[in-house]
Design a protein around this motif. Structure first.
Motif, mmCIF file in Angstrom:
data_model
loop_
_atom_site.group_PDB
_atom_site.id
_atom_site.type_symbol
_atom_site.label_atom_id
_atom_site.label_comp_id
_atom_site.label_asym_id
_atom_site.label_seq_id
_atom_site.Cartn_x
_atom_site.Cartn_y
_atom_site.Cartn_z
ATOM 1 N N LEU A 167 86.420 8.767 5.099
ATOM 2 C CA LEU A 167 87.821 8.788 4.673
ATOM 3 C C LEU A 167 88.088 8.052 3.365
ATOM 4 C CD1 LEU A 167 89.824 8.337 8.000
ATOM 5 C CD2 LEU A 167 89.473 10.429 6.667
ATOM 6 N N GLU A 168 87.492 6.881 3.190
ATOM 7 C CA GLU A 168 87.837 6.084 2.007
ATOM 8 C C GLU A 168 87.314 6.686 0.709
ATOM 9 O OE1 GLU A 168 85.993 2.091 1.522
ATOM 10 O OE2 GLU A 168 85.215 2.526 3.519
ATOM 11 N N ARG A 169 86.405 7.641 0.810
ATOM 12 C CA ARG A 169 85.871 8.297 -0.394
ATOM 13 C C ARG A 169 86.584 9.610 -0.704
ATOM 14 N NH1 ARG A 169 81.422 6.604 2.553
ATOM 15 N NH2 ARG A 169 80.989 8.705 3.298
ATOM 16 N N CYS A 170 87.612 9.937 0.055
ATOM 17 C CA CYS A 170 88.306 11.222 -0.105
ATOM 18 C C CYS A 170 89.665 11.030 -0.757
ATOM 19 C CB CYS A 170 88.550 11.866 1.266
ATOM 20 S SG CYS A 170 87.083 12.195 2.208
ATOM 21 N N GLY A 171 90.101 12.069 -1.437
ATOM 22 C CA GLY A 171 91.468 12.099 -1.922
ATOM 23 C C GLY A 171 92.410 12.301 -0.747
ATOM 24 N N GLU A 172 93.693 12.131 -0.969
ATOM 25 C CA GLU A 172 94.671 12.162 0.118
ATOM 26 C C GLU A 172 94.695 13.495 0.870
ATOM 27 O OE1 GLU A 172 99.246 10.925 1.072
ATOM 28 O OE2 GLU A 172 98.306 10.267 -0.781
ATOM 29 N N ILE A 173 94.582 14.604 0.172
ATOM 30 C CA ILE A 173 94.654 15.919 0.825
ATOM 31 C C ILE A 173 93.427 16.151 1.703
ATOM 32 C CG2 ILE A 173 94.686 18.415 0.426
ATOM 33 C CD1 ILE A 173 96.381 17.786 -2.108
ATOM 34 N N VAL A 174 92.242 15.864 1.183
ATOM 35 C CA VAL A 174 91.009 16.027 1.970
ATOM 36 C C VAL A 174 91.012 15.035 3.125
ATOM 37 C CG1 VAL A 174 88.482 15.837 1.897
ATOM 38 C CG2 VAL A 174 89.701 16.933 0.023
ATOM 39 N N GLN A 175 91.508 13.844 2.870
ATOM 40 C CA GLN A 175 91.597 12.826 3.900
ATOM 41 C C GLN A 175 92.478 13.321 5.057
ATOM 42 O OE1 GLN A 175 93.741 8.929 3.321
ATOM 43 N NE2 GLN A 175 91.622 8.269 2.939
ATOM 44 N N LYS A 176 93.581 13.939 4.717
ATOM 45 C CA LYS A 176 94.482 14.468 5.746
ATOM 46 C C LYS A 176 93.785 15.555 6.567
ATOM 47 C CE LYS A 176 99.124 16.220 6.424
ATOM 48 N NZ LYS A 176 100.419 16.501 5.823
ATOM 49 N N GLN A 177 93.004 16.400 5.921
ATOM 50 C CA GLN A 177 92.264 17.442 6.635
ATOM 51 C C GLN A 177 91.246 16.818 7.590
ATOM 52 O OE1 GLN A 177 90.720 19.566 3.256
ATOM 53 N NE2 GLN A 177 92.496 20.925 3.109
ATOM 54 N N LYS B 51 93.227 2.889 -0.071
ATOM 55 C CA LYS B 51 92.187 3.883 0.135
ATOM 56 C C LYS B 51 92.639 4.914 1.166
ATOM 57 C CE LYS B 51 88.414 0.786 -1.046
ATOM 58 N NZ LYS B 51 87.218 0.086 -0.556
ATOM 59 N N MET B 52 93.764 4.609 1.822
ATOM 60 C CA MET B 52 94.395 5.526 2.765
ATOM 61 C C MET B 52 95.900 5.304 2.672
ATOM 62 S SD MET B 52 94.191 5.687 6.970
ATOM 63 C CE MET B 52 92.521 6.276 7.112
ATOM 64 N N SER B 53 96.635 6.386 2.637
ATOM 65 C CA SER B 53 98.092 6.250 2.597
ATOM 66 C C SER B 53 98.601 5.875 3.985
ATOM 67 C CB SER B 53 98.742 7.563 2.151
ATOM 68 O OG SER B 53 98.555 8.565 3.134
ATOM 69 N N MET B 54 99.752 5.249 4.032
ATOM 70 C CA MET B 54 100.360 4.914 5.316
ATOM 71 C C MET B 54 100.651 6.201 6.088
ATOM 72 S SD MET B 54 101.232 2.742 7.564
ATOM 73 C CE MET B 54 101.189 1.157 6.769
ATOM 74 N N GLU B 55 101.026 7.236 5.380
ATOM 75 C CA GLU B 55 101.301 8.527 6.027
ATOM 76 C C GLU B 55 100.061 9.044 6.774
ATOM 77 O OE1 GLU B 55 101.932 12.996 4.437
ATOM 78 O OE2 GLU B 55 103.391 11.541 3.672
ATOM 79 N N ASN B 56 98.907 8.977 6.143
ATOM 80 C CA ASN B 56 97.678 9.428 6.791
ATOM 81 C C ASN B 56 97.277 8.508 7.947
ATOM 82 O OD1 ASN B 56 97.372 11.754 5.317
ATOM 83 N ND2 ASN B 56 95.864 10.917 3.911
ATOM 84 N N ALA B 57 97.471 7.206 7.775
ATOM 85 C CA ALA B 57 97.170 6.274 8.864
ATOM 86 C C ALA B 57 98.051 6.582 10.069
ATOM 87 C CB ALA B 57 97.380 4.837 8.397
#
Length: 189
Positions: free
Chosen positions: A29-39, A76-82
């Motif tokens: 997760l920490e190596r991904c952009g927000e969109i890929v992280q969300k996926q 490295k992670m948005s609050m929204e994704n967390a």
């Protein structure tokens, strides 16, 4: 008799694979952009659905919650994704009736408590209703020990969501999550 033992060991292997898959995705997760992280989080949420109580407890430890806190703190992670991950984890915890007080001793728990109180103290125009609802749902569904101040903010907030009678699927799901979070209070208080 041997057949049952074989089936049990296959189940154990399956259980371990859920945790392994989840933790592998989490480590990326920490190596991904927000969109890929969300996926990836959506994939992780599907994995959580397949976990049983033992598997859930083996993955959602204080260290995992602390790592999420660190990732949010270091952006490295948005609050929204967390919240996307934690809300689903709390929902599944309640559905599976898992007893796991690890969240209470995490730095993420303390952060959520502070954010809930801070958001509630804001003027009405400045409050982010969706954020406070999401924080309360995560906090209540993952916690076992509630300071009075946090509880007095979360209860009315979750009741308001639960009483929302809109017909769309997303609102229905939010009401279900809020009700499950409220239901878990009876076991935790």
């Amino acid at each position: 008799m041997d057949v049952c033992d074989e089936d049990k060991s296959n189940d154990d292997v399956q259980e371990l694979s859920f945790g392994g898959k989840f933790l592998n995705l989490f480590s990326e997760l920490e190596r991904c952009g927000e969109i890929v992280q969300k996926q990836k989080i959506e994939e992780m949420n599907e994995i959580i659905d397949g976990m049983n109580k033992v598997e859930w407890k083996s993955v959602f430890k204080t260290e995992l919650f602390d790592e999420i806190h660190t990732m949010v703190k270091e952006k490295k992670m948005s609050m929204e994704n967390a919240i996307l991950l934690l809300k689903h984890a709390g929902y599944c915890k309640a559905l599976k009736n898992v007893w796991n007080p690890c969240f209470d001793s995490s730095s993420l728990n303390k952060r959520f408590e502070k954010m809930i109180v801070k958001e509630e103290k804001k003027e009405k125009e400045e409050k982010k209703e969706k954020l406070i609802i999401d924080l309360c749902e995560c906090y209540i569904s993952l916690s076992y020990d509630f300071p009075h101040e946090s509880l007095s903010i979360c209860m009315p907030c979750l009741l308001k969501v639960a009483l929302n009678k809109e017909e769309n699927k997303e609102t229905q799901k939010e009401a279900e999550i809020a009700l499950l979070a409220l239901a878990s209070l009876g076991f935790n208080v």
